[in-house]
Design an enzyme around this catalytic site. Structure first.
Site, PDB file in Angstrom:
ATOM      1  N   HIS A   1      -2.952  12.769   4.855  1.00 45.57           N
ATOM      2  CA  HIS A   1      -3.746  11.538   4.730  1.00 45.57           C
ATOM      3  C   HIS A   1      -4.417  11.148   6.044  1.00 45.57           C
ATOM      4  CE1 HIS A   1      -1.932  10.986   0.823  1.00 45.57           C
ATOM      5  NE2 HIS A   1      -0.774  11.247   1.389  1.00 45.57           N
TER       6      HIS A   1
ATOM      7  N   TYR B   1      -8.900  15.461   0.867  1.00 46.39           N
ATOM      8  CA  TYR B   1      -9.365  15.327  -0.521  1.00 46.39           C
ATOM      9  C   TYR B   1     -10.750  15.941  -0.682  1.00 46.39           C
ATOM     10  CZ  TYR B   1      -5.340  12.498  -0.247  1.00 46.39           C
ATOM     11  OH  TYR B   1      -4.051  12.116   0.006  1.00 46.39           O
TER      12      TYR B   1
ATOM     13  N   GLU C   1     -15.595  27.425  -3.302  1.00 56.75           N
ATOM     14  CA  GLU C   1     -15.417  28.541  -2.360  1.00 56.75           C
ATOM     15  C   GLU C   1     -14.699  29.689  -3.078  1.00 56.75           C
ATOM     16  OE1 GLU C   1     -13.394  27.557   1.287  1.00 56.75           O
ATOM     17  OE2 GLU C   1     -13.296  29.648   1.926  1.00 56.75           O
TER      18      GLU C   1
ATOM     19  N   GLY D   1      -9.900  32.060   2.114  1.00 56.87           N
ATOM     20  CA  GLY D   1     -10.184  31.145   1.008  1.00 56.87           C
ATOM     21  C   GLY D   1      -8.920  30.719   0.275  1.00 56.87           C
TER      22      GLY D   1
END
Ligand SMILES: Cc1cc2nc3c(=O)[nH]c(=O)nc-3n(C[C@H](O)[C@H](O)[C@H](O)COP(=O)(O)OP(=O)(O)OC[C@H]3O[C@@H](n4cnc5c(N)ncnc54)[C@H](O)[C@@H]3O)c2cc1C
Length: 381
Positions: A181, A235, A244, A365
């Protein structure tokens, strides 16, 4: 198998991509591999040809094809088919673009998107660090607010287009006490004092693609370079990572199809014990099995692209198509090298280079294991 995904307009774009690559990349690619980086000019030529920013709105110099990911897929497929693994267009178009188009302010879009589309601004995204790859909440590069600026300190590694990039979206901690966060995204123009690049990393494949370390040493950037909202970076990443992963899957399916086609040709022409090697039951069954699996991969991939275009591709489905197609690509590459015998180990045979170039796709990825974690969580486990 008949393709249901692409329409005539995509096939026209495919022809444009193929012609461009044949003229502007294929003849130079071996030299770029020796140099460890592609010629900067190829980016500008790609921009002029309309191969950069296909889904960026026209008012910012793009192709205006927002909402149709098929154009991106076509370019990725053609780059793979041409064997031009050094071109980092996929990272630029498919991974970085949405951070600017969807999250950028009007001022950011006007500042960066025209250059993004004409190839004057090459982009990169810097998430990974020496101590944090899969675990992105663990990044330590910090951005401390100081008046109207952020001051960045830290280090990134394995950054695709890292040496060429003019603009890097950097994943930073703006509130280290809050874990995921406290993550934000800050765009750094690479001429900024305090920004530097480390060595060009020596890789087993993708030899012409520059992959670099990046350093931030009291690197001061305007707070107006924040992409999206402060402390919402995690987020924003989660929202964009499926795209991606779909792009990586596009390359994986195209690579598997190409490897299979090359190997079928070889197996028909090469003889041993007075017969084409493809006629031995082992090889015939192997190629029949791979052909089946590649067809399944193509079918699932096409479905995922349609779902993505409809705004419905789930995080789990994106993880599934990423891990399954990249693992298949690697399996196909390994078996196709074997069918080529000793020639499969020689770099003058495209299967050898495809085997080396493809190894990374189950890693970057998001690794296969991380994809399975995501799918498992989606199953409530
Ligand atoms: C050629 C190349 C280009 C890249 N380009 C970029 C780029 O442009 N930008 C960028 O930010 N990064 C880039 N990366 C970095 C890449 O995304 C990371 O390498 C990848 O996410 C894995 O992180 P790691 O290397 O730190 O491995 P680690 O996270 O240390 O993982 C090591 C092993 O542990 C496994 N593992 C980790 N966590 C779990 C878990 N929870 N459960 C099960 N297994 C687990 C992994 O699957 C892996 O097998 C690139 C990497 C390469 C090689």
């Amino acid at each position: 198998m008949r393709q249901h995904l692409y329409e005539p307009v995509h096939e026209e774009f495919r022809a444009l991509c193929a012609t461009f690559l044949e003229r502007e990349a294929v003849p130079y690619h071996k030299q770029w591999e020796r140099d460890g980086i592609v010629d900067r000019e190829v980016w500008r030529k790609a921009g002029k040809t309309g191969l950069l920013g296909m889904d960026v709105p026209e008012e910012y110099g793009g192709g205006g094809q927002a909402g149709d990911f098929r154009f991106q897929c076509v370019l990725v497929e053609e780059v793979v088919r041409a064997g031009c693994s050094g071109l980092g267009f996929g990272l630029h178009n498919d991974v970085v673009a949405p951070y600017l188009t969807d999250l950028g302010t009007e001022e950011q879009k006007r500042r960066w998107l025209p250059g993004f589309c004409d190839g004057d601004i090459v982009t990169a995204i810097a998430m990974s660090e020496p101590g944090a790859g899969s675990d992105l909440a663990g990044v330590r590069t910090s951005a401390v607010r100081d008046g109207d600026d952020y001051v960045l300190n830290g280090q990134k590694t394995f950054i695709t287009n890292g040496e060429m990039a003019d603009l890097v979206i950097v994943v930073v901690k703006t509130d280290p006490s809050r874990g995921a966060h406290g993550v934000s995204l800050v765009a750094v123009e690479t001429g900024t004092p305090g920004f530097s690049r480390g060595r060009r990393l020596e890789k087993v494949g993708l030899k012409a693609n520059d992959t670099a370390e990046l350093f931030f040493d009291d690197c001061r950037v305007p707070a107006a370079n924040l992409i999206g909202a402060e402390n919402q970076g995690f987020y924003h990443l989660m929202a964009n990572l499926p795209r991606e992963r779909l792009s990586i899957a596009a390359g994986a399916v195209a690579a598997a199809e190409r490897l299979l086609a090359l190997t079928l040709d070889y197996a028909r022409g090469r003889e041993a014990f007075g017969r084409p090697i493809g006629s031995f039951q082992h090889n015939r069954f192997l190629l029949a099995e791979l052909s089946t699996e590649v067809t399944i991969a193509r079918t699932f991939f096409n479905h995922c692209v349609s779902e993505f275009n409809a705004g419905r591709l789930s995080v789990s489905d994106a993880a599934m198509v990423k891990w399954w197609t990249t693992e298949l690509q690697n399996k196909v590459a390994d078996r196709c090298v074997q069918v080529h015998g000793g020639y499969g180990f020689m770099l003058e045979y495209p299967v050898a280079k495809a085997w080396l170039d493809g190894r990374v796709t189950t890693i970057y990825g998001g690794t296969t294991e991380v994809m399975k974690e995501i799918i498992g969580r989606g199953l409530g486990l």
